[in-house]
Motif scaffolding. Sequence first.
Motif, mmCIF file in Angstrom:
data_model
loop_
_atom_site.group_PDB
_atom_site.id
_atom_site.type_symbol
_atom_site.label_atom_id
_atom_site.label_comp_id
_atom_site.label_asym_id
_atom_site.label_seq_id
_atom_site.Cartn_x
_atom_site.Cartn_y
_atom_site.Cartn_z
ATOM 1 N N ASP A 79 -4.168 26.726 -65.902
ATOM 2 C CA ASP A 79 -5.140 26.608 -66.980
ATOM 3 C C ASP A 79 -5.667 27.982 -67.380
ATOM 4 N N CYS A 110 4.516 23.030 -62.846
ATOM 5 C CA CYS A 110 3.101 23.295 -62.599
ATOM 6 C C CYS A 110 2.392 23.705 -63.887
ATOM 7 N N GLY A 147 -8.895 24.662 -57.551
ATOM 8 C CA GLY A 147 -9.957 24.614 -58.534
ATOM 9 C C GLY A 147 -10.808 25.859 -58.544
ATOM 10 N N ASN A 184 -1.399 15.939 -52.577
ATOM 11 C CA ASN A 184 -2.525 15.216 -53.176
ATOM 12 C C ASN A 184 -3.876 15.688 -52.630
ATOM 13 N N HIS A 186 -7.192 18.717 -53.068
ATOM 14 C CA HIS A 186 -7.907 19.627 -53.972
ATOM 15 C C HIS A 186 -8.587 20.699 -53.136
ATOM 16 N N CYS A 234 1.771 21.067 -59.333
ATOM 17 C CA CYS A 234 0.424 21.504 -58.977
ATOM 18 C C CYS A 234 -0.300 22.031 -60.221
ATOM 19 N N ARG A 235 -1.635 22.117 -60.082
ATOM 20 C CA ARG A 235 -2.438 22.628 -61.191
ATOM 21 C C ARG A 235 -3.412 23.665 -60.653
ATOM 22 N N PHE A 236 -3.535 24.761 -61.413
ATOM 23 C CA PHE A 236 -4.368 25.874 -60.978
ATOM 24 C C PHE A 236 -5.371 26.187 -62.080
ATOM 25 N N TRP A 237 -6.674 26.247 -61.734
ATOM 26 C CA TRP A 237 -7.639 26.702 -62.723
ATOM 27 C C TRP A 237 -8.636 27.712 -62.152
ATOM 28 N N THR A 263 -4.273 20.691 -56.383
ATOM 29 C CA THR A 263 -5.042 21.453 -57.352
ATOM 30 C C THR A 263 -5.803 22.564 -56.633
ATOM 31 N N GLN A 319 1.510 18.178 -55.773
ATOM 32 C CA GLN A 319 0.382 17.565 -56.473
ATOM 33 C C GLN A 319 -0.950 18.047 -55.891
ATOM 34 N N GLU A 356 -10.965 24.444 -53.390
ATOM 35 C CA GLU A 356 -11.719 25.374 -54.210
ATOM 36 C C GLU A 356 -12.492 26.308 -53.295
#
Length: 285
Positions: A69, A66, A30, A7, A9, A47-50, A28, A26, A11
């Motif tokens: 983006d 996962c 960024g 949890n 983030h 997880c999320r990757f942008w 990210t 969970q 960047e």
Amino acid sequence: MKELIENQHFEGERPLFGRHGLRLKQVTIGDGESGIKECSDIEAENCRFWGKYPFWHVHGFTISHCQFDAGARSALWYSDHLVMTDTRIDGPKMFREMHDIRLENVTINDADETFWRCRNIEARNLTLHDGTYPFMFCDGVKIDGLKSDSKYVFQYCRNVEIRNADIVTKDSFWECEDVTIYDSRLDGEYLAWHSKNVRLVNCHLLGEQLLCYADRLVLENCTFDKACDRVFEYSDVQARIRGHIEHIKNPSSGHIVADSIGSVTIDEYVKAPNNCVIEGQDNQS
């Protein structure tokens, strides 16, 4: 035991550079570049990757449930021993110069220049959408369950086995060698031109000018759409075709047997040795 990061983030530039033995849950990644670079023994779950280039030079990692983006372009390069499951990828140019890749239930919605110069890929239930030239220069590919509408798939590949595929494309399997495709639907013009040792088993083929300039081409129990024409030009072919094939043109050698043939063209442009045996009903020259 892996260090758990949950949890959070991240960047910026290289936030997890050079880390080993991590479990990301969970998380990210960024805006920024190279979020997980020069790492090993990494697990990423939900997880999320942008950000750009999140997984470069990573050795031994798993990615499950996962999302990548569109901004996470070129996300997986120069890495190895990846297991990816139940993942969605919206960015282009994934999987470059990698080896030992295992995929299951993966959807790639921008397959532009994806899987370039990769070795030892195994996949189940893979979807490719849009983009051009997936699987360029790959060696050692096994896929069971492929759905693709990307253009120019599988160019210059070696040692490929595909089962249960539905491929809609153009100029596919050009300059390939040692390819076997089972129980699949292949829709597109100029299939497998300039290929060597391609074998199609229980496949349905659609499109014009299929299977030309091929060496050691084998078809077993395949069917052709009624609109297919100018098939097998300048090819060495052994083919057993179920049902009707509309038009065969200038095969150079081999043996073709079909239940029925609309027409056969052998003209002054046929290439030596010009000894292909063609058997079917109502042949015309």
